[in-house]
Design an enzyme around this catalytic site. Structure first.
Site, PDB file in Angstrom:
ATOM      1  N   ASP A 135      54.314  26.140 -13.042  1.00  0.00           N
ATOM      2  CA  ASP A 135      53.396  26.881 -12.154  1.00  0.00           C
ATOM      3  C   ASP A 135      53.577  26.348 -10.733  1.00  0.00           C
ATOM      4  O   ASP A 135      54.122  25.262 -10.519  1.00  0.00           O
ATOM      5  CB  ASP A 135      51.938  26.686 -12.596  1.00  0.00           C
ATOM      6  N   SER A 136      53.075  27.128  -9.777  1.00  0.00           N
ATOM      7  CA  SER A 136      53.147  26.690  -8.381  1.00  0.00           C
ATOM      8  C   SER A 136      52.250  25.470  -8.128  1.00  0.00           C
ATOM      9  O   SER A 136      52.414  24.794  -7.116  1.00  0.00           O
ATOM     10  CB  SER A 136      52.699  27.832  -7.469  1.00  0.00           C
ATOM     11  N   CYS A 140      52.630  31.354 -14.390  1.00  0.00           N
ATOM     12  CA  CYS A 140      52.225  31.752 -13.049  1.00  0.00           C
ATOM     13  C   CYS A 140      52.492  33.249 -12.938  1.00  0.00           C
ATOM     14  O   CYS A 140      53.624  33.695 -13.166  1.00  0.00           O
ATOM     15  CB  CYS A 140      53.070  30.979 -12.033  1.00  0.00           C
ATOM     16  N   GLU A 151      42.981  24.581  -5.501  1.00  0.00           N
ATOM     17  CA  GLU A 151      43.895  23.486  -5.152  1.00  0.00           C
ATOM     18  C   GLU A 151      43.175  22.383  -4.373  1.00  0.00           C
ATOM     19  O   GLU A 151      43.524  21.220  -4.452  1.00  0.00           O
ATOM     20  CB  GLU A 151      45.088  24.005  -4.334  1.00  0.00           C
ATOM     21  N   CYS A 156      45.719  35.477 -12.506  1.00  0.00           N
ATOM     22  CA  CYS A 156      46.297  34.339 -11.788  1.00  0.00           C
ATOM     23  C   CYS A 156      45.854  33.134 -12.584  1.00  0.00           C
ATOM     24  O   CYS A 156      44.670  33.008 -12.926  1.00  0.00           O
ATOM     25  CB  CYS A 156      45.761  34.268 -10.361  1.00  0.00           C
ATOM     26  N   THR A 157      46.804  32.254 -12.913  1.00  0.00           N
ATOM     27  CA  THR A 157      46.465  31.174 -13.831  1.00  0.00           C
ATOM     28  C   THR A 157      45.531  30.134 -13.220  1.00  0.00           C
ATOM     29  O   THR A 157      44.979  29.302 -13.937  1.00  0.00           O
ATOM     30  CB  THR A 157      47.747  30.501 -14.359  1.00  0.00           C
ATOM     31  N   HIS A 158      45.350  30.188 -11.914  1.00  0.00           N
ATOM     32  CA  HIS A 158      44.375  29.288 -11.280  1.00  0.00           C
ATOM     33  C   HIS A 158      42.935  29.745 -11.525  1.00  0.00           C
ATOM     34  O   HIS A 158      42.010  28.935 -11.495  1.00  0.00           O
ATOM     35  CB  HIS A 158      44.584  29.257  -9.762  1.00  0.00           C
TER      36      HIS A 158
HETATM   37  N1  DGL Z   1      48.865  30.406 -10.414  1.00  0.00           N
HETATM   38  C1  DGL Z   1      49.637  31.406  -9.783  1.00  0.00           C
HETATM   39  C2  DGL Z   1      49.475  32.758 -10.429  1.00  0.00           C
HETATM   40  O1  DGL Z   1      49.179  32.852 -11.607  1.00  0.00           O
HETATM   41  C3  DGL Z   1      49.591  31.566  -8.291  1.00  0.00           C
HETATM   42  C4  DGL Z   1      49.040  30.578  -7.404  1.00  0.00           C
HETATM   43  C5  DGL Z   1      49.686  30.581  -6.036  1.00  0.00           C
HETATM   44  O2  DGL Z   1      49.372  31.453  -5.213  1.00  0.00           O
HETATM   45  O3  DGL Z   1      50.514  29.717  -5.862  1.00  0.00           O
HETATM   46  O4  DGL Z   1      49.672  33.769  -9.778  1.00  0.00           O
END
Ligand code: DGL
Length: 275
Positions: free
Chosen positions: A10-11, A73, A160, A194-196
């Site tokens: 992931d990012s 991600c 983050e 979005c996984t966040h």
């Molecule tokens: N966690 C990422 C996703 O599922 C993106 C987060 C980012 O913008 O870096 O899209």
């Protein structure tokens, strides 16, 4: 053939919400988690940049022995997965596999919505790629599903920077939830694409009417991985099984360890690597 860990990329911290569910469902396997925290967020970056960064990460995880890498991600899945699968893998190593998180989620959506109207909350990159509306249209063979998207560009920085339980976070969460529901008041299912975002789920629920279900991808992706490994014994055999978990970050490990331990609910000790 040397067996290897399953790679989860992931990012930043978001992929931990996927890793956690995968480890819960498949605890015997070995996993390597890589967060590109030094270059997060990906969601506001161009197609080319997300593709370049993601490819670097995938190659790195192959070098670390992974035969199977999951892009945990949505942004990377939307902008890089297809090119990597079709263009790069045949040259790098056609026996390795890279999977994403969009398709598993899209396959589940028709079973989840009764009103046939779903909301997709995601990064700007995922929303503008149109991956969700296009994939839903392609894979759904029941009654048509209306898809309404809302980009939430502030949500990843909130996670983050560990600003989750703050009034500032509530301001942006409420704003995006209202904007989504104003576009389509008949939505009965919202996918946190979005996984966040699952890290914000408890705050998001405060602003949702009780009849709307909030879908997190972790358990869906874990179930689909179980299914994938059953259908692909040749890949399953290449996955080592000692129940180990290794973490890598492109940022300073001390910062990563602190937040990742908080998100995982267990002590995390990462090593730093440069992509
Ligand atoms: N966690 C990422 C996703 O599922 C993106 C987060 C980012 O913008 O870096 O899209």
């Amino acid at each position: 053939m040397k067996k290897g860990a399953i790679g989860i990329f992931d990012s930043g911290y978001g992929g931990l919400t996927i890793l956690k569910e995968i480890v819960k469902a498949l605890p015997d396997y070995d996993y390597i988690y890589l967060g590109d925290n030094a270059r997060t967020p990906y969601g506001t970056r161009s197609f080319d940049v997300v593709y370049e960064y993601t490819l670097q990460a995938v190659k790195q995880m192959f070098d670390m022995g992974c035969h199977l890498v999951i892009l945990a991600c949505n942004t990377a899945s939307a902008k890089a997965l297809r090119s990597i699968q079709q263009k790069d893998l045949p040259n790098i190593d056609p026996t390795r596999r890279v999977l994403g998180v969009i398709r598993p989620s899209v396959e589940e959506i028709p079973n989840l919505t009764e009103s046939r109207s779903v909301g997709i909350m995601a990064t700007l990159g995922t929303v503008s790629s149109l991956s969700y509306p296009l994939e839903i249209e392609k894979l759904n063979n029941g009654a048509p599903i209306k898809v309404t998207q809302e980009a939430c560009p502030m949500w990843v920085p909130i996670v983050e920077n560990k600003e989750i339980d703050t009034e500032g976070a509530d301001y942006f969460i409420q704003k995006n939830v209202n904007q989504l529901l104003q576009q389509s008041p008949d939505i009965d299912t919202i996918v946190l694409a979005c996984t966040h975002y699952p890290l914000l789920a408890h705050r998001i629920r405060k602003f949702l009417p009780a009849n709307i279900q909030l879908i997190e991808q972790g358990s869906i992706v874990a179930d689909k991985l179980i299914d994938y490994l059953q259908r692909h014994p040749e890949m399953e055999e290449k996955c080592s099984k000692e129940g180990s978990l290794q973490f890598y970050t492109t940022e300073k490990p001390a910062t990563f360890n602190d937040k990742a331990s908080f998100f995982m609910g267990t002590e995390v000790e990462a090593s730093q690597l440069r992509l």
